[in-house]
Design an enzyme around this catalytic site. Structure first.
Site, PDB file in Angstrom:
ATOM      1  N   LYS A 120       0.675  -1.413   0.068  1.00 25.04           N
ATOM      2  CA  LYS A 120      -0.052  -0.148  -0.174  1.00 25.04           C
ATOM      3  C   LYS A 120       0.320   1.289  -0.085  1.00 25.04           C
ATOM      4  CE  LYS A 120      -4.422  -1.567  -0.427  1.00 25.04           C
ATOM      5  NZ  LYS A 120      -4.897  -1.024  -1.369  1.00 25.04           N
ATOM      6  N   LYS A 200      -1.284  -9.944  -9.510  1.00 22.43           N
ATOM      7  CA  LYS A 200      -2.722 -10.341  -8.852  1.00 22.43           C
ATOM      8  C   LYS A 200      -3.915  -9.884 -10.050  1.00 22.43           C
ATOM      9  CE  LYS A 200      -3.821  -8.347  -5.252  1.00 22.43           C
ATOM     10  NZ  LYS A 200      -4.909  -8.580  -3.648  1.00 22.43           N
ATOM     11  N   LYS A 203      -8.244  -4.784  -8.397  1.00 26.70           N
ATOM     12  CA  LYS A 203      -9.127  -3.331  -8.869  1.00 26.70           C
ATOM     13  C   LYS A 203      -8.456  -2.281  -9.352  1.00 26.70           C
ATOM     14  CE  LYS A 203     -12.651  -2.396  -9.951  1.00 26.70           C
ATOM     15  NZ  LYS A 203     -13.842  -2.728 -10.757  1.00 26.70           N
TER      16      LYS A 203
HETATM   17  P1  AMP Z   1     -11.280  -7.102  -1.934  1.00 27.06           P
HETATM   18  O1  AMP Z   1     -11.749  -6.893  -3.062  1.00 27.06           O
HETATM   19  O2  AMP Z   1      -9.848  -7.139  -1.938  1.00 27.06           O
HETATM   20  O3  AMP Z   1     -11.811  -6.987  -0.120  1.00 27.06           O
HETATM   21  O4  AMP Z   1     -11.344  -8.939  -1.377  1.00 27.06           O
HETATM   22  C1  AMP Z   1     -12.203  -9.406  -1.825  1.00 27.06           C
HETATM   23  C2  AMP Z   1     -12.162 -11.065  -2.025  1.00 27.06           C
HETATM   24  O5  AMP Z   1     -11.732 -11.406  -3.408  1.00 27.06           O
HETATM   25  C3  AMP Z   1     -11.348 -11.673  -1.148  1.00 27.06           C
HETATM   26  O6  AMP Z   1     -10.972 -13.224  -0.245  1.00 27.06           O
HETATM   27  C4  AMP Z   1      -9.755 -11.819  -1.082  1.00 27.06           C
HETATM   28  O7  AMP Z   1      -8.646 -12.464  -1.019  1.00 27.06           O
HETATM   29  C5  AMP Z   1     -10.493 -12.251  -3.080  1.00 27.06           C
HETATM   30  N1  AMP Z   1      -9.241 -11.741  -4.150  1.00 27.06           N
HETATM   31  C6  AMP Z   1      -9.508 -10.450  -4.352  1.00 27.06           C
HETATM   32  N2  AMP Z   1      -7.943 -10.525  -5.845  1.00 27.06           N
HETATM   33  C7  AMP Z   1      -8.072 -12.203  -5.562  1.00 27.06           C
HETATM   34  C8  AMP Z   1      -7.119 -12.600  -7.028  1.00 27.06           C
HETATM   35  N3  AMP Z   1      -6.786 -11.819  -7.640  1.00 27.06           N
HETATM   36  N4  AMP Z   1      -6.971 -13.991  -6.677  1.00 27.06           N
HETATM   37  C9  AMP Z   1      -8.316 -14.298  -5.398  1.00 27.06           C
HETATM   38  N5  AMP Z   1      -8.607 -14.622  -4.948  1.00 27.06           N
HETATM   39  C10 AMP Z   1      -9.202 -13.107  -4.550  1.00 27.06           C
END
Ligand code: AMP
Ligand code: TRP
Length: 333
Positions: A120, A200, A203
């Site tokens: 971050k 990865k 967003k």
């Molecule tokens: P976030 O949008 O970061 O709050 O993520 C929400 C969920 O999506 C969490 O369980 C993350 O671990 C999963 N997640 C986000 N990006 C990935 C990715 N590239 N691969 C697998 N899981 C993901």
């Protein structure tokens, strides 16, 4: 779902309202939520973690819409209010209260060393607020507030889960056994790579993701931009754009199809144009029913409000009990 005392296995997870959900969220996170809601004797709470979301730059005027988006997509993907509880994190103030209490037990130096915090720092050097450092503590509070046993999240959340487990241990050691040590629940595709071929799907990385709301044309355009090679070689690439395409082929078209392409790579060569076309269609086939369901909930806002209110009531009941117990043990009441 009824919560009868502590007999049920508690599940908690959350997603930040940072915009439309992408395939990484769906495959790494939501698929796990769905698995667990269907198990007997599990009590699942799935939250939109809006308080985590504000640690990165955001627009306060559209934030409520963003929160709603995630709720709609949760429902569209098949989260069923008869089988699980949906929650907006900030509506249960005990999350913040517990975070503060747990924060007094954990060293700042360890939080500064976390890879997610360091990332971050690079990503948003001009937005390094206190909330970012505190992020894992609030996440630990989310999880421990409900005495959670399993947390369905993607692999990227591993370090945060470790902090949570450590905080649970520290608390239990000092004040007596209170929290279970929660375990990560991984789906079979717990790491979805970026369409750019580096890192990865995320967003915050432009060009890296396919959203659940994308139509076929958009998916085709996004896949067309994935970097490839000549289509032929002595070794199938394990990294970069080609590896991403093959990973997605396996998920959406099956392992056999991936093997066929791998064979082609080593022999005649892959035609990426047709691979991408086929893959786009396969992805859209999975997303289409989700998009249809999303529309239904979008057109029924009262129903969604009712679902959220039930989730809030259920979560509040548990949260109040835990906070009282924690305060008693810490000598605050
Ligand atoms: P976030 O949008 O970061 O709050 O993520 C929400 C969920 O999506 C969490 O369980 C993350 O671990 C999963 N997640 C986000 N990006 C990935 C990715 N590239 N691969 C697998 N899981 C993901
Ligand atoms: N940090 C998680 C993410 O970025 C979101 C989150 C916050 C979470 N609190 C949580 C996930 C509690 C699981 C449980 O994906």
């Amino acid at each position: 779902m009824n919560n009868k005392g502590n007999t049920k296995i508690r599940i908690f997870s959350g997603t930040r309202p940072t915009g439309f959900l992408h395939l990484g969220n769906y495959l790494g996170g939501l698929k796990g939520y769905l698995d667990l809601q269907n198990k007997q004797n599990y009590d699942c709470i799935y939250a939109v973690v809006d308080l985590h979301g504000i640690t990165s730059p955001y627009d306060s005027k559209t934030y409520q819409d963003k929160i709603r988006e995630v709720v709609l997509e949760y429902l569209a993907c098949g989260l069923d209010p008869k089988k699980c509880h949906l929650l907006i994190q900030s509506q249960v103030p005990q999350h913040v209260e517990l975070a503060y209490l747990l924060g007094t037990l954990y060293p700042v130096s360890r939080l500064e060393q976390l890879p997610t915090y360091k990332e971050k720092k690079k990503e948003q050097p001009h937005y390094m607020n206190m909330g970012l450092l505190y992020y894992p503590v609030l996440m630990a509070a989310d999880i421990l507030l409900y005495k959670t046993q399993f947390v369905p999240v993607g692999k990227d959340q591993g370090p945060h889960l470790e902090v949570t487990r450590e905080i649970a241990r520290i608390f239990n050691r000092r004040f007596g056994k209170t929290f279970p040590e929660p375990q990560i629940y991984l789906t079979s595709s717990s790491y979805i790579p970026s369409l750019t071929g580096e890192g990865k799907m995320s967003k915050s990385k432009e060009g890296s993701y396919i959203n659940l709301v994308d139509d076929l044309r958009t998916i085709k355009i996004k896949l067309a931009r994935v970097p490839t090679d000549t289509g032929k070689g002595k070794k199938v690439p394990q990294k970069g754009g080609v590896a991403v395409l093959l990973a997605l082929v396996e998920i959406f078209e099956g392992e056999e199809k991936r093997k066929d392409y791998e064979k082609l790579y080593l022999e005649k060569g892959i035609q990426y144009k047709s691979l991408k076309e086929e893959l786009a269609i396969a992805i859209y086939k999975e997303l289409k029913p989700i998009q249809k369901k999303r529309k239904y909930f979008e057109e029924n806002p009262e129903l969604v409000n009712e679902i959220l209110e039930q989730g809030r009531k259920h979560a509040s009941r548990i949260a109040k009990q835990t906070i009282l117990e924690v305060k008693q043990k810490m000598g605050i009441v």
